[in-house]
Design an enzyme around this catalytic site. Structure first.
Site, PDB file in Angstrom:
ATOM      1  N   LYS A   1      35.950  47.193  46.812  1.00 51.14           N
ATOM      2  CA  LYS A   1      36.445  48.449  47.392  1.00 51.14           C
ATOM      3  C   LYS A   1      35.287  49.386  47.715  1.00 51.14           C
ATOM      4  O   LYS A   1      35.248  50.006  48.772  1.00 51.14           O
ATOM      5  CB  LYS A   1      37.454  49.105  46.428  1.00 51.14           C
ATOM      6  CG  LYS A   1      38.761  48.309  46.319  1.00 51.14           C
ATOM      7  CD  LYS A   1      39.696  48.778  45.204  1.00 51.14           C
ATOM      8  CE  LYS A   1      40.881  47.825  45.063  1.00 51.14           C
ATOM      9  NZ  LYS A   1      41.847  48.188  44.041  1.00 51.14           N
TER      10      LYS A   1
ATOM     11  N   GLN B   1      41.984  51.513  38.601  1.00 52.98           N
ATOM     12  CA  GLN B   1      42.182  50.062  38.724  1.00 52.98           C
ATOM     13  C   GLN B   1      43.045  49.548  37.568  1.00 52.98           C
ATOM     14  O   GLN B   1      42.808  49.868  36.403  1.00 52.98           O
ATOM     15  CB  GLN B   1      40.813  49.351  38.743  1.00 52.98           C
ATOM     16  CG  GLN B   1      40.868  47.866  39.009  1.00 52.98           C
ATOM     17  CD  GLN B   1      41.384  47.509  40.417  1.00 52.98           C
ATOM     18  OE1 GLN B   1      41.222  48.272  41.363  1.00 52.98           O
ATOM     19  NE2 GLN B   1      42.007  46.355  40.541  1.00 52.98           N
TER      20      GLN B   1
ATOM     21  N   ASP C   1      46.643  54.802  46.261  1.00 54.08           N
ATOM     22  CA  ASP C   1      47.274  53.523  45.905  1.00 54.08           C
ATOM     23  C   ASP C   1      48.793  53.584  46.122  1.00 54.08           C
ATOM     24  O   ASP C   1      49.464  52.550  46.090  1.00 54.08           O
ATOM     25  CB  ASP C   1      47.031  53.218  44.415  1.00 54.08           C
ATOM     26  CG  ASP C   1      46.021  52.097  44.221  1.00 54.08           C
ATOM     27  OD1 ASP C   1      45.871  51.264  45.135  1.00 54.08           O
ATOM     28  OD2 ASP C   1      45.397  52.062  43.140  1.00 54.08           O
TER      29      ASP C   1
HETATM   30  N1  GUN Z   1      45.224  45.815  40.364  1.00 53.12           N
HETATM   31  C1  GUN Z   1      45.685  44.835  41.178  1.00 53.12           C
HETATM   32  N2  GUN Z   1      45.975  45.340  42.405  1.00 53.12           N
HETATM   33  C2  GUN Z   1      45.713  46.656  42.353  1.00 53.12           C
HETATM   34  C3  GUN Z   1      45.821  47.708  43.306  1.00 53.12           C
HETATM   35  O1  GUN Z   1      46.241  47.549  44.455  1.00 53.12           O
HETATM   36  N3  GUN Z   1      45.429  48.934  42.866  1.00 53.12           N
HETATM   37  C4  GUN Z   1      44.978  49.155  41.600  1.00 53.12           C
HETATM   38  N4  GUN Z   1      44.640  50.394  41.266  1.00 53.12           N
HETATM   39  N5  GUN Z   1      44.882  48.201  40.699  1.00 53.12           N
HETATM   40  C5  GUN Z   1      45.243  46.951  41.081  1.00 53.12           C
END
Ligand code: GUN
Length: 292
Positions: A52, A96, A119
């Site tokens: 990211k 995350q 998110d």
């Molecule tokens: N863990 C797995 N997929 C995601 C996501 O799209 N966002 C976040 N914050 N954690 C994740």
């Protein structure tokens, strides 16, 4: 059979985002800034978060990675979230997942300001998505919608079967595919771990979205000829022939299933890169909605 090339599609959309960032900078507007909170040392999570941050660099966003100790208290995590909520430089941020077991995830998500919740996990954004109001849509489902859109796949009137009811993917995906939108208007069936005779349902799918985290669960005899298959699974399976000791496989047995499909996403290189790109898209939206 056409491979839905998420990697290439993601790069094309990232180029469009990068162009918009340049235009913003030339117009004296704010550069988007994404922050990510990572708790602990879960290896896949570290990989995703690094991906990211890398993607932010690629499109010209600012980014901040906040790496917190695996033993951090929930209270201190909430303080970090509060700082990001109050920092005008940060347009959007993510925490995350998964978090350590002793932390209440719903409570953490509740404390992210909905305007910065790129998110799309906060109940306010989930509620708005349900009501088809402007909001941040969870990155993986949004990435899938964008992939279907780029390949000009017609979804209206089709039967979409979603396997997996997670808050992050399966549940929002089922809602989005039923909406009265260009990518939508499907009849949707949501299957999950307690669905008996899963194959009975998956066999009916014109569009099959699998997000259940079980390597190669979906085999060729569970898929209808000509189906569109979206594989969200990213599973590590041991492989001594690989340098890292593992390889990534999806929830769909790609090798045997792909020849039956009209479209299918590979793993890796399908949904994964689209998820990151959708997060960038949401961060740009955050900047436009709240800073322009
Ligand atoms: N863990 C797995 N997929 C995601 C996501 O799209 N966002 C976040 N914050 N954690 C994740």
């Amino acid at each position: 059979m056409t491979i839905l090339d998420g990697k290439n599609t993601a790069l094309l959309i990232q180029d469009e985002i990068a162009q918009e960032v340049q235009t913003r900078i030339q117009a004296g507007k704010k550069k988007p800034h994404l922050a990510a909170i990572l708790v602990g040392n879960d290896t896949p999570s570290q990989t995703y978060v690094n991906g990211k941050v890398e993607a932010c660099k690629r499109v010209g966003f600012d980014s901040t990675l906040i790496h917190l100790d695996e033993n951090i208290s929930e209270e201190n995590l909430l303080l970090e979230i509060q700082k990001l909520n109050e920092n005008p430089q940060i347009d959007g941020f993510i925490v995350q997942l998964p978090l350590p077991k002793y932390i209440n995830v719903d409570n953490v998500i509740k404390h992210i300001h909905p305007d910065k919740d790129v998110d799309g996990f906060h109940p306010e954004n989930v509620g708005k998505m349900n009501k088809n109001q402007p909001c941040y849509i969870s990155a993986t489902p949004l990435g899938i919608l964008k992939l279907l859109e780029k390949y000009e796949i017609q979804t209206s009137g089709k039967h979409c079967v979603v396997v997996g009811r997670s808050q992050i993917v399966g549940s929002p995906m089922s809602i989005l595919m039923a909406r009265n939108e260009k990518i939508g208007n499907c009849t949707v069936t949501l299957c999950h771990s307690k669905t008996p005779n899963l194959a009975e349902f998956t066999m009916q799918a014109d569009i099959l979205v699998v997000a259940i985290g079980i390597p190669n669960l979906i085999t060729k005899d569970m898929v209808k000829e000509g189906a569109i298959v979206i594989d969200v699974g990213i599973n590590r399976v041991e492989d001594a022939t690989k340098k890292q000791g593992f390889r990534l496989v999806g929830d769909v047995d790609y090798t045997e299933t792909a020849p039956k499909c009209s479209f299918i996403t590979p793993v890796p290189g399908g949904v994964g890169p689209m998820t990151i790109t959708a997060l960038l898209y949401n961060t740009l939206l955050a900047c436009k909605w709240h800073k322009d």
